[in-house]
Motif scaffolding. Structure first.
Motif, PDB file in Angstrom:
ATOM      1  N   SER A  88       0.888  -1.158   0.000  1.00 50.63           N
ATOM      2  CA  SER A  88       0.000   0.000   0.000  1.00 50.63           C
ATOM      3  C   SER A  88       0.927   1.208   0.000  1.00 50.63           C
ATOM      4  CB  SER A  88      -0.885  -0.007   1.243  1.00 50.63           C
ATOM      5  OG  SER A  88      -0.161   0.495   2.336  1.00 50.63           O
ATOM      6  N   PRO A  89       0.376   2.407  -0.250  1.00 46.14           N
ATOM      7  CA  PRO A  89       1.278   3.569  -0.279  1.00 46.14           C
ATOM      8  C   PRO A  89       2.052   3.782   1.013  1.00 46.14           C
ATOM      9  CG  PRO A  89      -0.830   4.133  -1.235  1.00 46.14           C
ATOM     10  CD  PRO A  89      -0.980   2.751  -0.657  1.00 46.14           C
ATOM     11  N   VAL A  90       1.538   3.276   2.145  1.00 41.14           N
ATOM     12  CA  VAL A  90       2.251   3.493   3.405  1.00 41.14           C
ATOM     13  C   VAL A  90       2.964   2.245   3.886  1.00 41.14           C
ATOM     14  CG1 VAL A  90       0.891   5.437   4.222  1.00 41.14           C
ATOM     15  CG2 VAL A  90       0.094   3.112   4.651  1.00 41.14           C
ATOM     16  N   SER A  91       2.829   1.141   3.152  1.00 32.21           N
ATOM     17  CA  SER A  91       3.537  -0.077   3.540  1.00 32.21           C
ATOM     18  C   SER A  91       4.284  -0.619   2.332  1.00 32.21           C
ATOM     19  CB  SER A  91       2.544  -1.106   4.068  1.00 32.21           C
ATOM     20  OG  SER A  91       3.219  -2.328   4.291  1.00 32.21           O
ATOM     21  N   THR A  92       5.598  -0.387   2.338  1.00 30.49           N
ATOM     22  CA  THR A  92       6.406  -0.804   1.196  1.00 30.49           C
ATOM     23  C   THR A  92       7.643  -1.542   1.684  1.00 30.49           C
ATOM     24  OG1 THR A  92       7.587   1.298   1.210  1.00 30.49           O
ATOM     25  CG2 THR A  92       5.648   1.179  -0.176  1.00 30.49           C
ATOM     26  N   ALA A 140       9.001   1.667  -8.130  1.00 32.44           N
ATOM     27  CA  ALA A 140       8.756   3.068  -8.470  1.00 32.44           C
ATOM     28  C   ALA A 140       7.572   3.612  -7.671  1.00 32.44           C
ATOM     29  CB  ALA A 140       8.514   3.213  -9.970  1.00 32.44           C
ATOM     30  N   ALA A 141       6.525   2.803  -7.548  1.00 30.19           N
ATOM     31  CA  ALA A 141       5.351   3.248  -6.786  1.00 30.19           C
ATOM     32  C   ALA A 141       5.692   3.344  -5.302  1.00 30.19           C
ATOM     33  CB  ALA A 141       4.187   2.285  -7.008  1.00 30.19           C
ATOM     34  N   SER A 142       6.441   2.356  -4.811  1.00 32.58           N
ATOM     35  CA  SER A 142       6.823   2.362  -3.397  1.00 32.58           C
ATOM     36  C   SER A 142       7.658   3.588  -3.064  1.00 32.58           C
ATOM     37  CB  SER A 142       7.620   1.098  -3.063  1.00 32.58           C
ATOM     38  OG  SER A 142       6.835  -0.043  -3.282  1.00 32.58           O
ATOM     39  N   GLU A 143       8.549   3.925  -3.991  1.00 30.54           N
ATOM     40  CA  GLU A 143       9.406   5.094  -3.770  1.00 30.54           C
ATOM     41  C   GLU A 143       8.553   6.342  -3.553  1.00 30.54           C
ATOM     42  OE1 GLU A 143      11.821   6.142  -7.142  1.00 30.54           O
ATOM     43  OE2 GLU A 143      12.323   8.082  -6.266  1.00 30.54           O
ATOM     44  N   GLN A 144       7.576   6.530  -4.414  1.00 34.07           N
ATOM     45  CA  GLN A 144       6.727   7.717  -4.282  1.00 34.07           C
ATOM     46  C   GLN A 144       5.900   7.668  -3.012  1.00 34.07           C
ATOM     47  OE1 GLN A 144       7.447  10.110  -6.068  1.00 34.07           O
ATOM     48  NE2 GLN A 144       8.528   9.088  -7.740  1.00 34.07           N
ATOM     49  N   ARG A 168       6.214  10.394  -0.124  1.00 34.64           N
ATOM     50  CA  ARG A 168       5.055  11.162   0.335  1.00 34.64           C
ATOM     51  C   ARG A 168       4.961  11.094   1.863  1.00 34.64           C
ATOM     52  NH1 ARG A 168      -1.048   9.401  -0.600  1.00 34.64           N
ATOM     53  NH2 ARG A 168      -0.392   8.144   1.166  1.00 34.64           N
ATOM     54  N   THR A 169       5.121   9.886   2.407  1.00 38.41           N
ATOM     55  CA  THR A 169       5.056   9.731   3.859  1.00 38.41           C
ATOM     56  C   THR A 169       6.163  10.537   4.537  1.00 38.41           C
ATOM     57  OG1 THR A 169       4.274   7.500   3.452  1.00 38.41           O
ATOM     58  CG2 THR A 169       4.930   8.017   5.687  1.00 38.41           C
ATOM     59  N   ALA A 170       7.373  10.420   4.011  1.00 42.24           N
ATOM     60  CA  ALA A 170       8.504  11.128   4.627  1.00 42.24           C
ATOM     61  C   ALA A 170       8.271  12.634   4.605  1.00 42.24           C
ATOM     62  CB  ALA A 170       9.794  10.776   3.891  1.00 42.24           C
ATOM     63  N   MET A 171       7.769  13.131   3.469  1.00 43.80           N
ATOM     64  CA  MET A 171       7.569  14.575   3.342  1.00 43.80           C
ATOM     65  C   MET A 171       6.387  15.040   4.174  1.00 43.80           C
ATOM     66  SD  MET A 171      10.009  15.838   1.702  1.00 43.80           S
ATOM     67  CE  MET A 171      11.146  14.600   2.263  1.00 43.80           C
ATOM     68  N   LYS A 172       5.409  14.170   4.345  1.00 40.10           N
ATOM     69  CA  LYS A 172       4.282  14.525   5.196  1.00 40.10           C
ATOM     70  C   LYS A 172       4.757  14.654   6.635  1.00 40.10           C
ATOM     71  CE  LYS A 172      -0.421  13.308   6.526  1.00 40.10           C
ATOM     72  NZ  LYS A 172      -0.220  14.284   7.577  1.00 40.10           N
ATOM     73  N   ASN A 173       5.572  13.701   7.065  1.00 40.48           N
ATOM     74  CA  ASN A 173       6.117  13.773   8.425  1.00 40.48           C
ATOM     75  C   ASN A 173       6.960  15.025   8.609  1.00 40.48           C
ATOM     76  OD1 ASN A 173       4.891  11.384   9.029  1.00 40.48           O
ATOM     77  ND2 ASN A 173       6.717  10.132   8.685  1.00 40.48           N
ATOM     78  N   ALA A 174       7.768  15.329   7.588  1.00 43.34           N
ATOM     79  CA  ALA A 174       8.611  16.528   7.682  1.00 43.34           C
ATOM     80  C   ALA A 174       7.750  17.781   7.786  1.00 43.34           C
ATOM     81  CB  ALA A 174       9.524  16.602   6.463  1.00 43.34           C
ATOM     82  N   THR A 175       6.674  17.820   6.993  1.00 43.40           N
ATOM     83  CA  THR A 175       5.783  18.981   7.025  1.00 43.40           C
ATOM     84  C   THR A 175       5.126  19.106   8.395  1.00 43.40           C
ATOM     85  OG1 THR A 175       5.371  18.596   4.689  1.00 43.40           O
ATOM     86  CG2 THR A 175       3.877  20.110   5.814  1.00 43.40           C
TER      87      THR A 175
END
Lengths: 92, 289
Positions: free
Chosen positions: B178-182, B236-240, B244-251
């Motif tokens: 899933s987008p949050v489990s890679t 490629a999908a996992s990377e994105q 996204r998760t990393a940048m959300k946490n940073a934000t």
């Protein structure tokens, strides 16, 4: 136009690794197998055949004649489900 | 005075960082959507291929075709590690690199000579830094991997497997659950062992053109290539997703930080005012005499 076969439709999917190129009904399919073309009509026997390079032709009632260039891969026919798998398949 | 100004400057800096990470989050989210579509679009082919493989595969055929050989005592193995070209995706690449090293360590512990093939700038850089030699280092596969990329990775490995130069090939990539489990996973691509089809119904008596084993020998390379293609697409999908998760946490962290700093600023300003008032009052008292 002379109708080939019974005109009864069967399901066809043309699939590449990247996407489904076509999915729909056809009444007649001509597949470029490794050693020559194979014609497929409704109720064809289960078949597994390697493909060569050439044109896949589908006669459909909705969209007329569709042609795809395919190269390599295989075709599987089971119970009026025809799956054409090829690494290269583009509609022409 | 001094303190309040410093805090204001810091808030401005954090706000700018937040804007950048927020933008990156949005970019990753949009790339993720498209990458996810490609993962889904790759499923029908893979499913059909797996079904046909499971039907055709019999261990007895192993001796007749080099691509199907099942080495009993593997001597030489290859690990193909897929990483990304860009960073700022949390632990995405670090997890993959760790998994690849675990795979290599296991092979070596079993006495198997192991070579490492790496795709993706991040993986290449990590191993170069550690001075670990790479059999292959590629950084030309982008956000939208194509079948041609898979072919260029798979075909040389298959050839070397057929000639007996390699006895096993593993691929390490990020499985797109899933987008949050890679999670980083390891998959054996050679020798080929197709997953037994679940719930195989009654045997279908196919007409084979040519024979079943010849079809199988031709389908196996498609299968191996497709496995690598799917690994690339999932990666490629996992990377994105990871980015996204990393940048959300940073934000989110930046937001928290801004809030804390604003509080510090208010306190400092309040203290300043109190100080000034005290000075004025003190001054007035002094003038009264």
């Amino acid at each position: 136009m002379i109708a080939i076969g019974s005109g009864r439709p069967f399901h066809v999917a043309v699939i590449t690794p990247e996407r489904k190129v076509y999915e729909g009904e056809a009444t007649f399919a001509v597949v470029p197998a490794w050693d020559g073309e194979i014609g497929i009509l409704h109720d064809h026997a289960p078949l597994l055949a390697l493909l060569g390079s050439g044109t896949l032709r589908l006669e459909t009632s909705k969209n007329g004649t569709l042609r795809f260039r395919v190269s390599g891969g295989f075709v599987q026919v089971v119970e009026n489900e025809v799956a054409v798998l090829s690494e290269e398949a583009t509609e022409v | 005075m001094q303190k309040a100004r410093l805090v204001r400057r810091r808030i401005r800096a954090v706000r700018k960082t937040r804007d950048i990470t927020h933008t990156m989050e949005m970019v990753a989210a949009s790339k993720l959507r498209r990458a996810q579509e490609r993962v889904v679009a790759a499923r029908p082919y893979a499913a059909k291929l797996a079904e046909v493989m499971a039907r055709l595969f019999t261990p007895e055929l192993a001796e007749r075709y080099p691509i199907l050989r099942q080495p009993v005592r593997p001597r030489r193995a290859a690990v193909l590690l897929l990483t990304s070209n860009r960073g700022l995706a949390g632990a995405f690449n670090a997890n993959l690199i760790r998994e690849a090293q675990a795979a290599m360590a296991e092979h070596r512990a079993a006495g198997v000579e192991t070579e490492l093939h790496v795709a993706g700038r991040k993986g290449v850089a990590a191993f170069r830094f550690r001075r670990i030699p790479l059999a292959l280092a590629r950084s030309d596969i982008g956000d939208r991997p194509a079948l041609a990329d898979a072919r260029s990775l798979a075909d040389p490995l298959m050839l070397r497997f057929e000639t007996g130069e390699l006895d096993a090939v593993d691929v390490v990539f990020a499985h797109f659950k899933s987008p949050v489990s890679t999670p980083a996973v390891r998959m054996r691509i050679l020798p080929v062992t197709p997953a037994r089809e679940k719930g195989v119904g009654r045997a279908i008596h196919y007409l084979f053109e040519p024979s079943a084993d010849e079809i199988l020998a031709r389908v196996v390379p498609l299968y191996v290539r497709n496995t690598i293609y799917r690994a690339l697409v999932e990666n490629a999908a996992s990377e994105q997703g990871a980015r996204r998760t990393a940048m959300k946490n940073a934000t989110d962290n930046a937001e928290d930080m801004i809030e804390r700093l604003t509080r510090t600023l208010n306190k400092a300003r309040q203290a300043e005012i109190t100080q000034q008032l005290a000075e004025i009052v003190g001054g007035a008292e002094a003038l009264k005499g």
